[in-house]
Every structure is written in C-alpha cells, then in structure tokens.
Scaffold this motif. Structure first.
Motif, PDB file in Angstrom:
ATOM      1  N   VAL A 162       0.831  -1.204   0.000  1.00 57.86           N
ATOM      2  CA  VAL A 162       0.000   0.000   0.000  1.00 57.86           C
ATOM      3  C   VAL A 162       0.869   1.259   0.000  1.00 57.86           C
ATOM      4  O   VAL A 162       0.545   2.256  -0.676  1.00 57.86           O
ATOM      5  N   ARG A 195       1.024  -7.359  -8.424  1.00 54.57           N
ATOM      6  CA  ARG A 195      -0.080  -7.866  -9.226  1.00 54.57           C
ATOM      7  C   ARG A 195      -1.177  -6.801  -9.317  1.00 54.57           C
ATOM      8  O   ARG A 195      -1.359  -5.999  -8.385  1.00 54.57           O
ATOM      9  N   GLU A 197      -4.308  -7.131  -9.037  1.00 53.99           N
ATOM     10  CA  GLU A 197      -5.283  -7.313  -7.964  1.00 53.99           C
ATOM     11  C   GLU A 197      -4.804  -6.650  -6.669  1.00 53.99           C
ATOM     12  O   GLU A 197      -5.595  -6.054  -5.928  1.00 53.99           O
ATOM     13  N   THR A 198      -3.500  -6.764  -6.418  1.00 58.98           N
ATOM     14  CA  THR A 198      -2.925  -6.137  -5.219  1.00 58.98           C
ATOM     15  C   THR A 198      -3.011  -4.621  -5.316  1.00 58.98           C
ATOM     16  O   THR A 198      -3.359  -3.936  -4.338  1.00 58.98           O
ATOM     17  N   SER A 200      -5.178  -2.880  -7.109  1.00 58.83           N
ATOM     18  CA  SER A 200      -6.588  -2.502  -7.005  1.00 58.83           C
ATOM     19  C   SER A 200      -7.044  -2.456  -5.553  1.00 58.83           C
ATOM     20  O   SER A 200      -7.697  -1.497  -5.118  1.00 58.83           O
ATOM     21  N   ARG A 201      -6.688  -3.469  -4.785  1.00 59.66           N
ATOM     22  CA  ARG A 201      -7.081  -3.545  -3.383  1.00 59.66           C
ATOM     23  C   ARG A 201      -6.500  -2.376  -2.578  1.00 59.66           C
ATOM     24  O   ARG A 201      -7.189  -1.758  -1.758  1.00 59.66           O
ATOM     25  N   ASN A 202      -5.249  -2.048  -2.843  1.00 57.69           N
ATOM     26  CA  ASN A 202      -4.600  -0.983  -2.079  1.00 57.69           C
ATOM     27  C   ASN A 202      -5.025   0.406  -2.538  1.00 57.69           C
ATOM     28  O   ASN A 202      -5.041   1.342  -1.728  1.00 57.69           O
ATOM     29  N   ARG A 204      -8.089   1.029  -3.460  1.00 60.90           N
ATOM     30  CA  ARG A 204      -9.372   1.181  -2.754  1.00 60.90           C
ATOM     31  C   ARG A 204      -9.155   1.593  -1.304  1.00 60.90           C
ATOM     32  O   ARG A 204      -9.902   2.422  -0.762  1.00 60.90           O
ATOM     33  N   LYS A 205      -8.141   1.027  -0.662  1.00 55.86           N
ATOM     34  CA  LYS A 205      -7.848   1.391   0.733  1.00 55.86           C
ATOM     35  C   LYS A 205      -7.430   2.860   0.834  1.00 55.86           C
ATOM     36  O   LYS A 205      -7.879   3.585   1.733  1.00 55.86           O
ATOM     37  N   SER A 208     -10.483   4.951   0.373  1.00 53.74           N
ATOM     38  CA  SER A 208     -11.343   4.843   1.559  1.00 53.74           C
ATOM     39  C   SER A 208     -10.808   5.676   2.722  1.00 53.74           C
ATOM     40  O   SER A 208     -11.582   6.292   3.470  1.00 53.74           O
TER      41      SER A 208
END
Length: 234
Positions: A162, A195, A197-198, A200-202, A204-205, A208
């Motif tokens: 992140v 990746r 996906e990694t 994208s997830r971070n 979003r964090k 947020s």
C-alpha cells in the motif's frame, strides 16, 4: 504559436509548434539559425493508442519529444510479464542512448493514448553538443535522470504494497502538468512490481482513507501531499 495536432504539414516542425526544441533543455538557447536548421530536419508523427513509438532493439536515431499523450517504456520477462520502466507524458523527452555510438533501445515504447511525437535527428543533436555550453547542460540533464532513476528504485524498495503504491502515485502526480493524472491499474502494477489485484485492493484502501481521490475510471488526484507522505513514512 501553439502545438497544432491537425497541422497539414507533419514534416515541418516549425509549422506545428512554438519550437519543440524548448522542451529539450540542452538545445533551447542555441543560436537562432541553428534552431531553425534542426527544426527543418525534424518530423512529427501522430500515433494511436497501442502503437509503438519504437521497439526494443531498434537503433536510436533521434530524440523523441512527446508533444501530447502518454507513452510507457516496457521490457518483458520470458513468461510474458511486463516490467514498466517509465511513463512519459506531455512535453517529456526520450533521449537515452542518443549519445552512444550504434546504440539500440533496451525497451519498447508503446502509446497509452493518442500521441503526437516530434523527432529530432541524432546527427543534429551530435552537432549541437560540440558547443561547450550545450555539453554542460547535457551533464545537468544526465544528473537529473540519475536522480529520477534513484527515486524509482527507492519506490520499489518499499516493502508494504500500500505504501509502495502511494509513493508511486506521488511520483506520477509530481510529473503531471494537469490537475490529475490518468493510469490503468495494470500500468501501475507493472511500474511497482505488484499484481494488478494487489494494486486494485490498495488503491481502494487509499481512497477509503481519504489519502487519494479517484477521478473518473482511471484518474487519480492527491488532495494532501503532506498527509500522504506522512502515511508512507509511518
């Protein structure tokens, strides 16, 4: 005169721009007649998204100025995995290798958007740097390139995904001339060695937590640099 992508004379740089040379720090400031001569031999190209500016292994024959658009420099692993060396945007210049004899590109350059490029011939550049004042400017630019490479290495050394993503977004925003910058998640992933996906997830964090803002589908803006830098340093 502003840059005109609809110019009907793509091979006459003087007709399309208030001098592309002004975007090459070590050439701008040359005598008027030398600037005109260099521009007379320069060319413009309009490229579509997905077009290659050059391929890995191509001979370096010119300096490439990205007048408008975005271009990524990439290499590929044996398994097809992409490593993004850098992303260039409006008025950035690709000139690595132009001073080396028989040099070839160690990466490919592909357009992320519709892109307008100006090409300054290698022979004209070599002639220009015979001036000691120009040579000193070249040394200055090489120092800046080294600093940029060190910054990218620092980002890749950050262990927390992140924070690595956050540091890269700061790096890209500082290089942008617009209120926000646009990048696909795949291109961020290729730039930071993670990746998609990694990433994208971070992303979003970070959104947020209010550390970054999304603009449209793939745009990003950093509302508070100091706060995001503090988060990376924690």
């Amino acid at each position: 005169m502003k840059f005109n992508p609809n110019c009907k004379k793509p091979n006459t740089c003087e007709e399309c721009t208030d001098r592309c040379i002004k975007n090459i720090a070590f050439l701008y400031g040359l005598p008027e007649e030398k600037q005109i001569d260099i521009l007379r031999h320069s060319t413009h190209k309009t490229l579509r998204r997905g077009d290659f500016v050059f391929h890995e292994g191509d001979s370096v024959e010119s300096i490439v100025i990205i007048k408008q658009g975005q271009v990524k420099l990439s290499t590929y692993e044996a398994d097809g995995r992409e490593n993004i060396i850098g992303i260039f945007a409006d008025n950035d210049t690709i000139w690595e290798g132009v001073f080396s004899a028989a040099s070839s590109y160690p990466y490919s350059a592909v357009c992320l958007t519709k892109t307008y490029c100006c090409y300054i011939r290698r022979a004209d550049v070599e002639s220009a740097i015979s001036d000691p004042k120009v040579a000193l400017k070249v040394i200055h630019m090489l120092s800046n390139k080294l600093h940029d490479a060190n910054e990218r290495s620092r980002i890749l050394s950050i262990s927390e995904p992140v924070k690595r993503v956050a540091a890269f977004l700061i790096y890209r925003e500082k290089r942008s001339n617009e209120p926000y910058f646009t990048l696909r998640l795949d291109d961020i992933a290729g730039s930071v060695g993670l990746r998609a996906e990694t990433v994208s997830r971070n992303v979003r964090k970070l959104v947020s937590d209010g550390l970054i803002e999304k603009v449209g589908r793939s745009g990003f803006r950093i509302p508070d640099f100091e706060r995001l830098n503090s988060f990376i340093s924690e």
